[in-house]
Design an enzyme around this catalytic site. Structure first.
Site, short mmCIF file in Angstrom:
data_model
loop_
_atom_site.label_atom_id
_atom_site.label_comp_id
_atom_site.label_asym_id
_atom_site.label_seq_id
_atom_site.Cartn_x
_atom_site.Cartn_y
_atom_site.Cartn_z
N THR A 126 79.18 13.68 39.90
CA THR A 126 80.23 12.83 40.87
C THR A 126 81.12 14.35 41.61
OG1 THR A 126 79.86 10.85 40.45
CG2 THR A 126 82.34 11.36 41.63
N GLU A 363 76.85 4.59 37.24
CA GLU A 363 75.61 4.82 37.04
C GLU A 363 74.67 4.94 38.23
OE1 GLU A 363 75.06 6.89 34.83
OE2 GLU A 363 76.38 6.05 33.25
#
Length: 380
Positions: A126, A363
């Site tokens: 990320t 996730e």
């Protein structure tokens, strides 16, 4: 169809239950309040083999399976979601990426220390501007002879400041987008590589979260992880396993909410009797219990498919989606059952509710899971 856990998994479950009752439950509220990473307890879990469950015995691990990880993560999350997140991410992300796609030299260097918890692993996907759109990353790795130079940043990384080993995904061929992403292994202390702690989170406050910053970080090609351009494909495989552990974490939080609520409902009196005698409370407990059992079955099914080498991506998304949203519902009901006390730090249910929300985001968000499930459904 045998729904009974193997004896080895029940032994692991019992061992962790005792450990958490003694070493976690009495202190989790304080860790949360102080946003303190419980390094000493994480080290103790490493000594128990909990941080190397998926690592083979050849590299000093326990050589267990995905179902064992799910059982362990649920048991820990029942007492502390933050600690469970540390165990889940260490086993399922950074360590698994090296275990699955690393070469022999990389496995020899990193897995023994990761398996014992001497080193903690982190996984950098990320970025500040790309979350669900993982392929929209900006971090680059430019080749210079037999070396690579990395520039960019990663955001919301679990173990971001406490980790020693970092798997970082970067664009090696930007014009190819998903097919131009490659993994690299970075180590704490490399020139140009720094970490910044992120504080002020809603939940999972004693889990270490940080930003990784790479400014002309130069690494040899031996630190490249996996084949060139295969980083995104490898990432999807790693995320599938990670979704099983987040589903297990959510189930643990839901279980904690249920058990605390049942205990409170038996003890709390209103209108001359225990509130557990009122249908309004009983129905909430019944819903929590039913959804917890369903969530656990979905998680265990996905784990067993993975352990059998069968396709499990859709099942992992289903488990993660249902368990995370069921956990939020359960924790919300738990606060309601506790009434005004549920809105205070005197009882753990408010912490469970704050922690549960992350399970719908990390996730892959719930929206991403629905997209994956629908895509796979329509394919078949």
């Amino acid at each position: 169809m045998d729904l009974t856990l193997p004896e080895s998994h029940r032994a692991l479950q019992a061992s962790l239950r005792d450990f958490c009752e003694e070493r976690v439950n009495p202190y989790a509220r304080q860790w949360d309040r102080e946003e303190r990473f419980p390094a000493e307890v994480v080290k103790a879990l490493g000594e128990l083999g909990v941080l190397g469950m998926l690592v083979s015995e050849e590299y000093g691990g326990a050589g267990m399976d995905s179902l064992a990880v799910a059982v362990a993560v649920e048991e820990i999350a029942r007492h502390d979601g933050s600690l469970a997140l540390t165990v889940a991410s260490h086993n399922g992300l950074g360590t698994s990426h090296i275990r699955t796609f690393g070469n022999d030299a990389q496995r020899q260097r990193y897995l023994p220390k990761l398996a014992t918890g001497e080193w903690l692993g982190a996984w950098g996907l990320t970025e500040p501007g790309s979350g669900s759109d993982a392929a929209g990353m900006k971090t680059t790795a430019v080749r210079r002879g037999d070396r690579w130079v990395l520039n960019g940043s990663k955001m919301f990384i679990t173990q971001g400041t406490m980790g020693q080993v970092f798997v970082v995904l970067a664009l090696t061929e930007p014009d190819r987008r998903q097919k131009g992403i490659t993994g690299f292994i970075l180590e704490r202390g490399m020139p140009g590589f720094s970490q910044r702690a992120i504080h002020g989170k809603l939940g999972m406050r004693s889990s270490d979260t940080g930003e990784l910053i790479m400014e002309n970080v130069e690494v040899p090609d031996s630190q490249r992880l996996g084949e060139l351009g295969m980083g995104f494909i490898n990432t999807l495989q790693i995320l599938d396993k990670g979704r099983i552990t987040i589903g297990a974490l959510a189930a643990g939080l839901a279980r904690g909410a249920l058990e605390e609520s049942a205990r409170y409902a038996r003890e709390r009196k209103a209108f001359g009797k225990a509130i557990a005698d009122f249908d309004a409370i009983r129905w909430m407990l019944a819903d929590m219990h039913t959804e917890l059992q369903a969530a656990r079955l979905l998680v265990h099914r996905a784990a067993m498919l993975a352990d059998q080498g069968l396709p499990y991506g859709r099942e992992a998304s289903m488990a993660k989606l249902f368990a995370s949203e069921a956990a939020t519902r359960a924790c919300n009901k738990a606060v309601q059952i506790h009434g005004g006390y549920g809105y205070t730090r005197e009882f753990p249910v408010e912490r469970y509710l704050r922690d549960a929300k992350l399970c719908e985001i990390g996730e892959g968000t719930s929206e991403v899971q629905r997209t994956v499930i629908a895509r796979e459904l329509l394919k078949s």
